[in-house]
Design an enzyme around this catalytic site. Structure first.
Site, PDB file in Angstrom:
ATOM      1  N   SER A 129       0.831  -1.201   0.000  1.00 25.94           N
ATOM      2  CA  SER A 129       0.000   0.000   0.000  1.00 25.94           C
ATOM      3  C   SER A 129       0.862   1.245   0.000  1.00 25.94           C
ATOM      4  O   SER A 129       1.902   1.298   0.648  1.00 25.94           O
ATOM      5  CB  SER A 129      -0.921   0.027   1.223  1.00 25.94           C
ATOM      6  OG  SER A 129      -1.705   1.203   1.211  1.00 25.94           O
ATOM      7  N   LYS A 183      -4.458  -6.697   3.627  1.00 24.76           N
ATOM      8  CA  LYS A 183      -4.431  -5.610   2.643  1.00 24.76           C
ATOM      9  C   LYS A 183      -5.842  -5.312   2.133  1.00 24.76           C
ATOM     10  O   LYS A 183      -6.216  -4.140   1.937  1.00 24.76           O
ATOM     11  CB  LYS A 183      -3.519  -5.984   1.478  1.00 24.76           C
ATOM     12  CG  LYS A 183      -3.518  -4.990   0.311  1.00 24.76           C
ATOM     13  CD  LYS A 183      -3.172  -3.567   0.735  1.00 24.76           C
ATOM     14  CE  LYS A 183      -2.783  -2.663  -0.423  1.00 24.76           C
ATOM     15  NZ  LYS A 183      -3.754  -2.541  -1.499  1.00 24.76           N
ATOM     16  N   HIS A 186      -7.557  -3.403   4.813  1.00 29.10           N
ATOM     17  CA  HIS A 186      -6.959  -2.063   4.771  1.00 29.10           C
ATOM     18  C   HIS A 186      -7.662  -1.221   3.712  1.00 29.10           C
ATOM     19  O   HIS A 186      -8.027  -0.070   3.952  1.00 29.10           O
ATOM     20  CB  HIS A 186      -5.464  -2.184   4.468  1.00 29.10           C
ATOM     21  CG  HIS A 186      -4.805  -0.935   3.972  1.00 29.10           C
ATOM     22  ND1 HIS A 186      -4.992  -0.448   2.682  1.00 29.10           N
ATOM     23  CD2 HIS A 186      -3.964  -0.057   4.565  1.00 29.10           C
ATOM     24  CE1 HIS A 186      -4.311   0.652   2.516  1.00 29.10           C
ATOM     25  NE2 HIS A 186      -3.666   0.922   3.644  1.00 29.10           N
ATOM     26  N   ASN A 187      -7.857  -1.792   2.530  1.00 27.90           N
ATOM     27  CA  ASN A 187      -8.519  -1.055   1.450  1.00 27.90           C
ATOM     28  C   ASN A 187      -9.977  -0.767   1.788  1.00 27.90           C
ATOM     29  O   ASN A 187     -10.515   0.286   1.415  1.00 27.90           O
ATOM     30  CB  ASN A 187      -8.428  -1.829   0.137  1.00 27.90           C
ATOM     31  CG  ASN A 187      -7.036  -1.758  -0.471  1.00 27.90           C
ATOM     32  OD1 ASN A 187      -6.067  -1.422   0.195  1.00 27.90           O
ATOM     33  ND2 ASN A 187      -6.930  -2.086  -1.739  1.00 27.90           N
ATOM     34  N   GLU A 190      -9.961   2.099   3.960  1.00 29.15           N
ATOM     35  CA  GLU A 190      -9.671   3.248   3.087  1.00 29.15           C
ATOM     36  C   GLU A 190     -10.949   3.751   2.410  1.00 29.15           C
ATOM     37  O   GLU A 190     -11.193   4.964   2.350  1.00 29.15           O
ATOM     38  CB  GLU A 190      -8.637   2.824   2.046  1.00 29.15           C
ATOM     39  CG  GLU A 190      -8.254   3.875   1.032  1.00 29.15           C
ATOM     40  CD  GLU A 190      -7.329   3.299  -0.031  1.00 29.15           C
ATOM     41  OE1 GLU A 190      -7.573   3.538  -1.227  1.00 29.15           O
ATOM     42  OE2 GLU A 190      -6.365   2.585   0.337  1.00 29.15           O
TER      43      GLU A 190
END
Length: 476
Positions: A129, A183, A186-187, A190
């Site tokens: 990222s 990940k 995480h996105n 986001e």
């Protein structure tokens, strides 16, 4: 022939930049791209003066690497990754390591690990990222796979990752597809962060009446606070003063209001449903992008469907502060949902993830890097079994102190016809989580009525079923 330390397959933006990052940190690289044009352009424009060897066949590429070979694959997720692996397999030897640095679906990573490891090849699924700038100057890295493979690669990863006060933004995530799973979440976080910021902007502009210059000042000020200091708030502040040179209008006002997505937000929602974890803020963010994409339909509907005309809030400073409090409370809920999802996945898949470390490696390099990640790390370090971030003492008190402003903002938005789906979903999450009793007792009664699904009682143990009939029929 001198052999190179590290290989990169795929020279799109992320591949190019992470390759240069690796080389800059002292590891000679070999590069390969399926189309020769990209390789030629990279070697002509960005590689001069660097220890880079170009290969134009996979055989040549593999032969140029020292053993055990360390190969980072930066190609489109899905079938292209499988295709590269199948082409590499006959060329590699026992102990060689393939690293998938794309946004792969975690179950694909699990499958590839199970296929490759028994053959003697090692496989790492690694979330990366930070976008273009992060890849070049230091991303947040989320590698999952066998721990021995990670430890062998850690000298390189530690060098190329973003550096923060308590170390490089990389850690061993866990086995199998855990790196890509983290990940993905995480996105998802986001997505939630970006939607919350967009809603704050909408409120400030259309109810607060702030100009682009004033919006810049507000977001720049927020970026100096412990609560909201973050990469996304910083770039938001930087966007508002940019004026289109042709029209002299703030560029943000000329951008079409239809947001794209590449799938990781949708995957986060899908896996949350499968694991039975509520992530309403992230779901609202995904839904907001979807509804934004039907722009022509919305424009047509706007000519037929009316709502209240937004009234300007009289006390601008008070309104700005209320929006700030609502944004921070909602942000806490969004991260709480993401962390709860990671925790449940860790238990379900037996990954043994360290939530405090997840927060630490997101402090630098990545898109959601933010000052308050220190507080999240502290919360999970103090209580690794914390069931929900909302129960951490500091976050709990923050919401209790600011919830009045949060509620007032949502009421104001509803009265003036400004949609705030992520703000509202966050408050609903908080209110649902804090209530001792919810109305799903009625839901269970309904399910038992039409489907004999049974129910449990509050006053005695056991499972029960009732033959529900209207009272009028029972009296006959």
């Amino acid at each position: 022939m001198t052999l190179q330390s590290f290989g990169v397959i795929g020279l799109a933006v992320m591949g190019e930049n992470i390759a240069l990052n690796v080389e800059r940190n002292g590891f000679p690289i070999a590069v390969y791209n399926r189309s020769r044009e990209k390789t030629d352009a990279f070697m002509a424009q960005r590689a001069p003066g660097r220890n880079v060897k170009a290969a134009f066949t996979l055989e040549e590429f593999v032969a140029s690497l020292e053993r055990p070979r360390k190969i980072l694959v930066m190609v489109q997720a899905g079938k292209p990754v499988d295709a590269v692996i199948q082409q590499l397999k006959p060329l590699l030897e026992e102990g060689d390591i393939i690293i998938d640095g794309g946004n792969s679906w975690f179950e694909d990573t699990e499958r590839r690990t199970q296929e490759l490891e028994p053959t003697g090849l090692r496989y790492i699924g690694m979330g990366v990222s930070g976008g273009e700038e992060g890849a070049l100057n230091g991303p947040s890295l989320m590698p999952g796979g066998t721990k021995s493979s990670y430890e062998y690669l850690s000298p390189i990863f530690n060098k190329i990752a973003a550096q923060v006060d308590d170390g490089p933004c990389v850690t061993y995530i866990g086995p199998g597809g855990s790196g890509h799973y983290v990940k993905m979440v995480h996105n998802g976080i986001e997505y939630g962060d970006m939607q919350l910021i967009a809603e704050a902007y909408d409120l400030l502009k259309n109810i607060g009446g702030l100009s682009a210059a004033q919006l810049h000042e507000v977001f720049a000020e927020w970026n100096t606070t412990d609560e909201l200091n973050s990469f996304l708030i910083e770039i938001t502040a930087n966007i508002f003063p940019y004026v289109d040179p042709e029209t002299k209008i703030p560029l943000v006002d000329l951008i079409v209001d239809a947001a794209g997505q590449k799938g990781t937000g949708r995957w986060t929602v899908q896996t949350a449903l499968e694991l039975g974890v509520a992530i309403p803020t992230i779901t609202a963010a995904v839904n907001s992008r979807i509804i934004s994409s039907i722009r022509d339909e919305r424009i047509a509907a706007s000519k037929q469907l009316t709502g209240p005309v937004p009234n300007k809030f009289k006390d601008t400073r008070t309104f700005v502060n209320m929006v700030r409090d609502a944004l921070y409370c909602s942000k806490i809920c969004s991260y709480a949902q993401g962390m709860a999802l990671i925790s449940t996945a860790s238990t379900t898949y037996n990954w043994g993830l360290n939530l405090g470390e997840m927060a630490r490696i997101w402090k630098g390099g990545c898109i959601i890097r933010a000052g308050f990640l220190n507080k999240i790390k502290k919360a999970f370090d103090q209580n690794p079994t914390l069931p929900n971030l909302l129960l951490a003492p500091e976050f709990k008190q923050t919401i209790l102190d600011r919830q009045a402003a949060w509620r007032e903002i949502i009421v104001t938005a509803a009265k003036t016809g400004i949609p705030v789906p992520a703000f509202s979903a966050s408050l609903d999450y908080f209110d649902s989580y804090r209530r001792e009793r919810l109305p799903q007792n009625l839901t269970q009664a309904q399910r038992d009525y039409f489907g004999a699904h049974t129910y449990k009682r509050t006053d005695k143990d056991g499972t029960f079923h009732t033959e529900w009939v209207p009272i009028t029929e029972a009296k006959k």
